[in-house]
Write a protein that holds these residues in place. Structure first.
Motif, PDB file in Angstrom:
ATOM      1  N   GLY A  33     -71.255  64.907 -96.639  1.00  0.00           N
ATOM      2  CA  GLY A  33     -71.292  64.529 -97.588  1.00  0.00           C
ATOM      3  C   GLY A  33     -71.663  63.178 -98.363  1.00  0.00           C
ATOM      4  O   GLY A  33     -72.031  62.729 -97.469  1.00  0.00           O
ATOM      5  N   ASP A  34     -70.647  63.238 -99.101  1.00  0.00           N
ATOM      6  CA  ASP A  34     -71.899  61.826 -99.845  1.00  0.00           C
ATOM      7  C   ASP A  34     -70.618  60.689 -99.747  1.00  0.00           C
ATOM      8  O   ASP A  34     -69.909  60.305 -99.228  1.00  0.00           O
ATOM      9  CB  ASP A  34     -71.424  61.983-101.501  1.00  0.00           C
ATOM     10  N   TYR A  35     -71.825  59.599 -99.300  1.00  0.00           N
ATOM     11  CA  TYR A  35     -71.283  58.344 -98.719  1.00  0.00           C
ATOM     12  C   TYR A  35     -71.465  57.484 -99.732  1.00  0.00           C
ATOM     13  O   TYR A  35     -72.565  56.935-100.476  1.00  0.00           O
ATOM     14  CB  TYR A  35     -72.355  58.236 -97.156  1.00  0.00           C
ATOM     15  N   GLN A  36     -70.432  56.883-100.466  1.00  0.00           N
ATOM     16  CA  GLN A  36     -70.251  55.896-100.962  1.00  0.00           C
ATOM     17  C   GLN A  36     -70.111  54.192-100.606  1.00  0.00           C
ATOM     18  O   GLN A  36     -68.593  53.720-100.334  1.00  0.00           O
ATOM     19  CB  GLN A  36     -69.974  56.499-102.242  1.00  0.00           C
ATOM     20  N   ARG A  37     -70.477  53.095-100.085  1.00  0.00           N
ATOM     21  CA  ARG A  37     -69.806  52.598 -99.303  1.00  0.00           C
ATOM     22  C   ARG A  37     -69.268  51.189-100.552  1.00  0.00           C
ATOM     23  O   ARG A  37     -69.780  52.186-101.391  1.00  0.00           O
ATOM     24  CB  ARG A  37     -70.492  51.113 -99.162  1.00  0.00           C
ATOM     25  N   THR A  38     -67.628  50.836-100.332  1.00  0.00           N
ATOM     26  CA  THR A  38     -66.939  49.943-101.340  1.00  0.00           C
ATOM     27  C   THR A  38     -66.288  48.549-100.407  1.00  0.00           C
ATOM     28  O   THR A  38     -66.571  48.821 -99.738  1.00  0.00           O
ATOM     29  CB  THR A  38     -65.930  50.854-101.216  1.00  0.00           C
ATOM     30  N   ALA A  39     -66.424  47.600-101.446  1.00  0.00           N
ATOM     31  CA  ALA A  39     -65.715  45.759-100.792  1.00  0.00           C
ATOM     32  C   ALA A  39     -64.243  46.162-102.030  1.00  0.00           C
ATOM     33  O   ALA A  39     -64.348  46.354-102.946  1.00  0.00           O
ATOM     34  CB  ALA A  39     -67.202  45.367-100.796  1.00  0.00           C
ATOM     35  N   ALA A  40     -64.201  44.866-101.016  1.00  0.00           N
ATOM     36  CA  ALA A  40     -62.436  44.380-102.304  1.00  0.00           C
ATOM     37  C   ALA A  40     -63.747  43.665-103.287  1.00  0.00           C
ATOM     38  O   ALA A  40     -64.762  42.808-103.544  1.00  0.00           O
ATOM     39  CB  ALA A  40     -62.378  43.842-101.175  1.00  0.00           C
ATOM     40  N   PHE A  41     -62.872  43.555-104.019  1.00  0.00           N
ATOM     41  CA  PHE A  41     -63.312  42.448-105.485  1.00  0.00           C
ATOM     42  C   PHE A  41     -61.917  41.696-106.042  1.00  0.00           C
ATOM     43  O   PHE A  41     -60.924  43.093-106.508  1.00  0.00           O
ATOM     44  CB  PHE A  41     -64.094  43.719-106.987  1.00  0.00           C
ATOM     45  N   VAL A  42     -61.854  40.450-106.584  1.00  0.00           N
ATOM     46  CA  VAL A  42     -60.882  39.778-106.751  1.00  0.00           C
ATOM     47  C   VAL A  42     -61.032  39.876-108.440  1.00  0.00           C
ATOM     48  O   VAL A  42     -61.557  39.223-109.077  1.00  0.00           O
ATOM     49  CB  VAL A  42     -60.574  38.136-106.298  1.00  0.00           C
ATOM     50  N   HIS A  43     -59.671  40.548-109.368  1.00  0.00           N
ATOM     51  CA  HIS A  43     -59.889  40.120-110.729  1.00  0.00           C
ATOM     52  C   HIS A  43     -59.287  39.376-111.273  1.00  0.00           C
ATOM     53  O   HIS A  43     -58.739  39.542-112.071  1.00  0.00           O
ATOM     54  CB  HIS A  43     -59.183  41.697-111.170  1.00  0.00           C
ATOM     55  N   ILE A  61     -56.844  42.730-105.548  1.00  0.00           N
ATOM     56  CA  ILE A  61     -58.049  43.032-105.587  1.00  0.00           C
ATOM     57  C   ILE A  61     -57.956  44.479-106.106  1.00  0.00           C
ATOM     58  O   ILE A  61     -56.870  45.291-105.218  1.00  0.00           O
ATOM     59  CB  ILE A  61     -57.747  42.532-103.940  1.00  0.00           C
ATOM     60  N   GLN A  62     -59.644  45.389-105.650  1.00  0.00           N
ATOM     61  CA  GLN A  62     -59.315  46.689-105.136  1.00  0.00           C
ATOM     62  C   GLN A  62     -61.009  46.285-105.317  1.00  0.00           C
ATOM     63  O   GLN A  62     -61.789  45.975-105.276  1.00  0.00           O
ATOM     64  CB  GLN A  62     -59.277  46.858-107.546  1.00  0.00           C
ATOM     65  N   MET A  63     -60.782  47.695-104.407  1.00  0.00           N
ATOM     66  CA  MET A  63     -62.184  48.735-104.005  1.00  0.00           C
ATOM     67  C   MET A  63     -63.053  49.278-104.680  1.00  0.00           C
ATOM     68  O   MET A  63     -62.683  49.324-106.074  1.00  0.00           O
ATOM     69  CB  MET A  63     -61.687  49.676-103.268  1.00  0.00           C
ATOM     70  N   LEU A  64     -64.185  48.365-105.638  1.00  0.00           N
ATOM     71  CA  LEU A  64     -64.678  49.433-106.182  1.00  0.00           C
ATOM     72  C   LEU A  64     -66.392  49.601-105.902  1.00  0.00           C
ATOM     73  O   LEU A  64     -66.546  48.435-104.435  1.00  0.00           O
ATOM     74  CB  LEU A  64     -65.740  47.943-107.420  1.00  0.00           C
ATOM     75  N   PRO A  65     -67.650  50.123-106.236  1.00  0.00           N
ATOM     76  CA  PRO A  65     -68.169  50.848-105.504  1.00  0.00           C
ATOM     77  C   PRO A  65     -68.896  49.766-105.059  1.00  0.00           C
ATOM     78  O   PRO A  65     -69.100  48.757-105.657  1.00  0.00           O
ATOM     79  CB  PRO A  65     -69.013  51.435-106.090  1.00  0.00           C
ATOM     80  N   ALA A  66     -69.607  49.488-104.006  1.00  0.00           N
ATOM     81  CA  ALA A  66     -70.808  48.447-103.584  1.00  0.00           C
ATOM     82  C   ALA A  66     -72.033  48.544-104.027  1.00  0.00           C
ATOM     83  O   ALA A  66     -72.692  49.267-103.804  1.00  0.00           O
ATOM     84  CB  ALA A  66     -70.743  48.188-102.314  1.00  0.00           C
ATOM     85  N   ALA A  67     -72.371  48.784-105.717  1.00  0.00           N
ATOM     86  CA  ALA A  67     -73.557  48.803-106.057  1.00  0.00           C
ATOM     87  C   ALA A  67     -73.076  48.389-107.365  1.00  0.00           C
ATOM     88  O   ALA A  67     -72.725  47.202-107.762  1.00  0.00           O
ATOM     89  CB  ALA A  67     -73.290  50.350-106.545  1.00  0.00           C
ATOM     90  N   GLU A  68     -74.593  47.702-107.922  1.00  0.00           N
ATOM     91  CA  GLU A  68     -74.432  46.861-109.793  1.00  0.00           C
ATOM     92  C   GLU A  68     -73.473  47.824-110.427  1.00  0.00           C
ATOM     93  O   GLU A  68     -74.236  48.499-111.135  1.00  0.00           O
ATOM     94  CB  GLU A  68     -75.771  46.657-110.060  1.00  0.00           C
ATOM     95  N   VAL A  83     -65.603  45.286 -95.038  1.00  0.00           N
ATOM     96  CA  VAL A  83     -65.661  47.073 -94.251  1.00  0.00           C
ATOM     97  C   VAL A  83     -64.630  48.376 -95.331  1.00  0.00           C
ATOM     98  O   VAL A  83     -64.383  48.756 -95.143  1.00  0.00           O
ATOM     99  CB  VAL A  83     -65.202  46.803 -92.949  1.00  0.00           C
ATOM    100  N   GLY A  84     -64.131  47.479 -96.463  1.00  0.00           N
ATOM    101  CA  GLY A  84     -63.093  47.727 -96.791  1.00  0.00           C
ATOM    102  C   GLY A  84     -62.181  48.359 -96.541  1.00  0.00           C
ATOM    103  O   GLY A  84     -61.327  49.441 -95.890  1.00  0.00           O
ATOM    104  N   CYS A  85     -61.302  47.158 -95.321  1.00  0.00           N
ATOM    105  CA  CYS A  85     -60.498  47.946 -94.681  1.00  0.00           C
ATOM    106  C   CYS A  85     -58.675  47.467 -95.278  1.00  0.00           C
ATOM    107  O   CYS A  85     -57.989  47.839 -94.630  1.00  0.00           O
ATOM    108  CB  CYS A  85     -59.945  46.087 -93.281  1.00  0.00           C
ATOM    109  N   LEU A  86     -58.872  47.288 -96.400  1.00  0.00           N
ATOM    110  CA  LEU A  86     -57.337  47.490 -97.451  1.00  0.00           C
ATOM    111  C   LEU A  86     -56.881  46.652 -96.685  1.00  0.00           C
ATOM    112  O   LEU A  86     -55.609  46.271 -97.775  1.00  0.00           O
ATOM    113  CB  LEU A  86     -57.320  48.209 -97.826  1.00  0.00           C
ATOM    114  N   GLU A  87     -56.815  45.096 -95.724  1.00  0.00           N
ATOM    115  CA  GLU A  87     -55.545  44.127 -95.863  1.00  0.00           C
ATOM    116  C   GLU A  87     -55.910  43.281 -96.979  1.00  0.00           C
ATOM    117  O   GLU A  87     -54.399  43.039 -96.636  1.00  0.00           O
ATOM    118  CB  GLU A  87     -56.390  43.734 -94.215  1.00  0.00           C
ATOM    119  N   CYS A  88     -56.503  43.106 -97.044  1.00  0.00           N
ATOM    120  CA  CYS A  88     -56.093  42.195 -98.512  1.00  0.00           C
ATOM    121  C   CYS A  88     -55.592  42.251 -99.986  1.00  0.00           C
ATOM    122  O   CYS A  88     -54.854  41.760-100.070  1.00  0.00           O
ATOM    123  CB  CYS A  88     -57.711  41.375 -99.214  1.00  0.00           C
ATOM    124  N   ILE A  89     -55.790  43.422-100.063  1.00  0.00           N
ATOM    125  CA  ILE A  89     -54.688  44.165-101.274  1.00  0.00           C
ATOM    126  C   ILE A  89     -53.484  44.878-100.881  1.00  0.00           C
ATOM    127  O   ILE A  89     -52.585  43.749-101.631  1.00  0.00           O
ATOM    128  CB  ILE A  89     -55.301  45.517-101.383  1.00  0.00           C
TER     129      ILE A  89
END
Length: 270
Positions: free
Chosen positions: A95-105, A186-193, A172-178
């Motif tokens: 299926g579609d793979y979209q890597r995500t990473a945490a971002f601090v707002h 902190i929110q998971m966002l697509p690891a893209a521009e 790695v998107g483990c969500l522990e920081c959230i």
């Protein structure tokens, strides 16, 4: 005297023997052979039990996949390699793979905000947040004690100049920081521009200006400049939908507070 003691012992022993035999027979009858596919799925998963997949750890996710209740593309920490291997075991497309990473707002570093009080309690974000929302002037901002940094097992998040910053290459998107952030910054966002609002303050513009030099004042200039309609104002704060953002840069250029930043965490593929 002896007979009165021996008789009950024999009865209890006999009952125990009978129960043991019964359990053994039941085990033989009802025992299910091990699901080799489930074992293979579990061995393929990274085993960090982060819950990012939405199940109770890697074992729960493996069971769900084996029961055809979940797809192979939910393990964010494993990346595309793990997801591909899982799909091979299941005999399905990854299926579609979209890597995500945490971002601090939050971008309210020490240079942009100030303290409203001197805090001498437990040097944790959770502890500080219990006292009037923390020592910082902005009750919505990062307190910089690093609870998120402590729980990150991948060295992906560090406090810099009073604000937590995520290294998208290591996340790695483990969500522990959230879960660790008491203010949910902190929110998971697509690891893209894409563009993201580095602020979480929900107060009105005038109040925000007094608290932080780079806080969102909900002026709506970004909303009007966005041709893809990816930005809305929600509870006095600009919010960008990553699914609609085309990273045209117009909102970044027009923001008078410089609180909208470009996020580019697409450094690795998995």
């Amino acid at each position: 005297m002896i007979e009165s003691i021996v008789a009950p012992l024999l009865i209890v022993s006999g009952l125990g023997l009978f129960a043991g035999i019964g359990l053994s027979i039941a085990t033989i009858i009802f025992d299910k052979p091990a699901d080799k596919r489930e074992e293979a799925l579990r061995e393929t998963l990274p085993g960090i039990n982060c819950g990012a997949c939405g199940f109770t750890g890697c074992e729960g996710y493996a069971k769900a996949m084996a029961a055809e209740e979940a797809g192979a593309n939910l393990c964010t920490p494993g990346g595309i390699e793990v997801q591909t291997h899982l799909s091979e075991i299941l005999g399905t497309d990854v299926g579609d793979y979209q890597r995500t990473a945490a971002f601090v707002h939050c971008n309210g570093s020490c240079n942009h905000t100030k303290e409203k009080m001197s805090y001498t309690g437990a040097e944790t974000c959770y502890g500080a947040s219990q006292l009037f929302g923390g020592p910082g002037s902005c009750q919505f901002g990062c307190m910089g004690y690093g609870d998120c940094e402590v729980v990150c097992a991948y060295d992906a998040i560090h406090v810099e100049d009073g604000v937590a910053v995520v290294d998208g290459d290591k996340c790695v998107g483990c969500l522990e920081c959230i879960d660790a952030c008491p203010k949910q910054l902190i929110q998971m966002l697509p690891a893209a521009e894409i563009a993201a609002v580095a602020c979480s303050n929900h107060e009105r513009g005038g109040a925000v200006r007094k608290l932080c030099e780079v806080g969102c004042i909900a002026c709506s200039k970004c909303v009007r400049s966005c041709s893809s309609q990816a930005i809305t104002i929600e509870d006095s704060l600009a919010v960008i939908d990553p699914a609609l953002c085309t990273n045209c840069g117009s909102c970044i250029e027009i923001c008078p507070q410089n609180c909208i930043v470009e996020v580019n965490m697409c450094v690795k593929s998995g």
